[in-house]
Design an enzyme around this catalytic site. Sequence first.
Site, short mmCIF file in Angstrom:
data_model
loop_
_atom_site.label_atom_id
_atom_site.label_comp_id
_atom_site.label_asym_id
_atom_site.label_seq_id
_atom_site.Cartn_x
_atom_site.Cartn_y
_atom_site.Cartn_z
CD GLU A 128 -5.29 -2.57 -3.04
OE1 GLU A 128 -4.86 -1.99 -1.98
OE2 GLU A 128 -5.93 -1.93 -3.82
N GLY A 183 -0.16 1.43 4.59
CA GLY A 183 0.97 1.35 5.57
C GLY A 183 0.92 1.56 7.16
CG MET A 216 -2.81 6.61 -0.91
SD MET A 216 -1.76 6.56 -2.33
CE MET A 216 -2.08 8.11 -3.32
CD GLU A 217 -6.94 4.09 -2.60
OE1 GLU A 217 -6.43 3.43 -1.76
OE2 GLU A 217 -6.01 4.42 -3.29
CG ASP A 249 3.96 0.21 3.29
OD1 ASP A 249 3.07 0.03 2.48
OD2 ASP A 249 4.28 1.64 3.85
N1 ADE Z 1 -0.89 1.93 0.94
C1 ADE Z 1 -0.05 1.12 1.17
N2 ADE Z 1 1.00 1.42 1.94
C2 ADE Z 1 0.85 3.02 1.91
C3 ADE Z 1 1.60 4.16 2.47
N3 ADE Z 1 2.76 3.87 2.99
N4 ADE Z 1 1.20 5.17 2.12
C4 ADE Z 1 -0.10 5.40 1.54
N5 ADE Z 1 -0.74 4.47 0.95
C5 ADE Z 1 -0.26 3.06 1.15
#
Ligand code: ADE
Length: 230
Positions: free
Chosen positions: A11, A77, A173-174, A197
């Site tokens: 990243e 995501g 997640m951050e 995704d």
């Molecule tokens: N980062 C990228 N895709 C993610 C997902 N599906 N859930 C959590 N963090 C992500």
Amino acid sequence: MIGIIGAMPVEIETLVSQMTEKHEERLGTDTFVSGKLFGREAVLAVCGCGKVNAALCAQQMILRYRPEWVLNIGVAGGADPRLRIGDMVIASAAVQHDMDTTPMGDPIGYVSKIGLVEFPCDGALRTRLRRAAEALPEVAVYEGVIATGDQFVNRPEVTARIRETFGAMAVEMEGAAVAHACYTHGVPCGILRSISDGANDDSGMDFAAFTALASRHAQNVVERVLSAAQ
Ligand code: ADE
């Protein structure tokens, strides 16, 4: 000095390779690379996945380097069905979707001591990120709430709950943990995420296939922001 944090090496690795006059410093388990990035003094770090890793890294960065603003970049995501892989989301605010003290009478997502559900993102930085992102070809740019939690979200019912509860456009997640650390220290914060995704059944495969591409998009935006007139 500006600070940029990614969770995974992919990243921020393009930015690290573009940095000159590099100096590396290790503090605890975090490594900070400082130097010149497109003419600006900058510090880069890979914080690792998850809220605690991100908050610790952001706080260390703030206390040690005193950045004028901190940017969290990387992949996410998509929780909004309009989002396609590679699209960009700039956070208007960030929430901690797995923070839940509702049995104590608090609203869902409420972070005690701070007294907030939504952590703010800096308005001026958002505008600069949006302008730079909109210059990228074939990428749609959105602004909205980004939801952060200590889980990789790949179940559609979980994604739907996070979207409906928080009005979230994307999950990661951050971001909210970086925003939390910034808020604590009065440092303006930005969060820029590129979709890897759809936070659904295909996410494991899509994440593996598209993270490098999505990460490049976010780093391209940073290059444009820093290269633009200050
Ligand atoms: N980062 C990228 N895709 C993610 C997902 N599906 N859930 C959590 N963090 C992500």
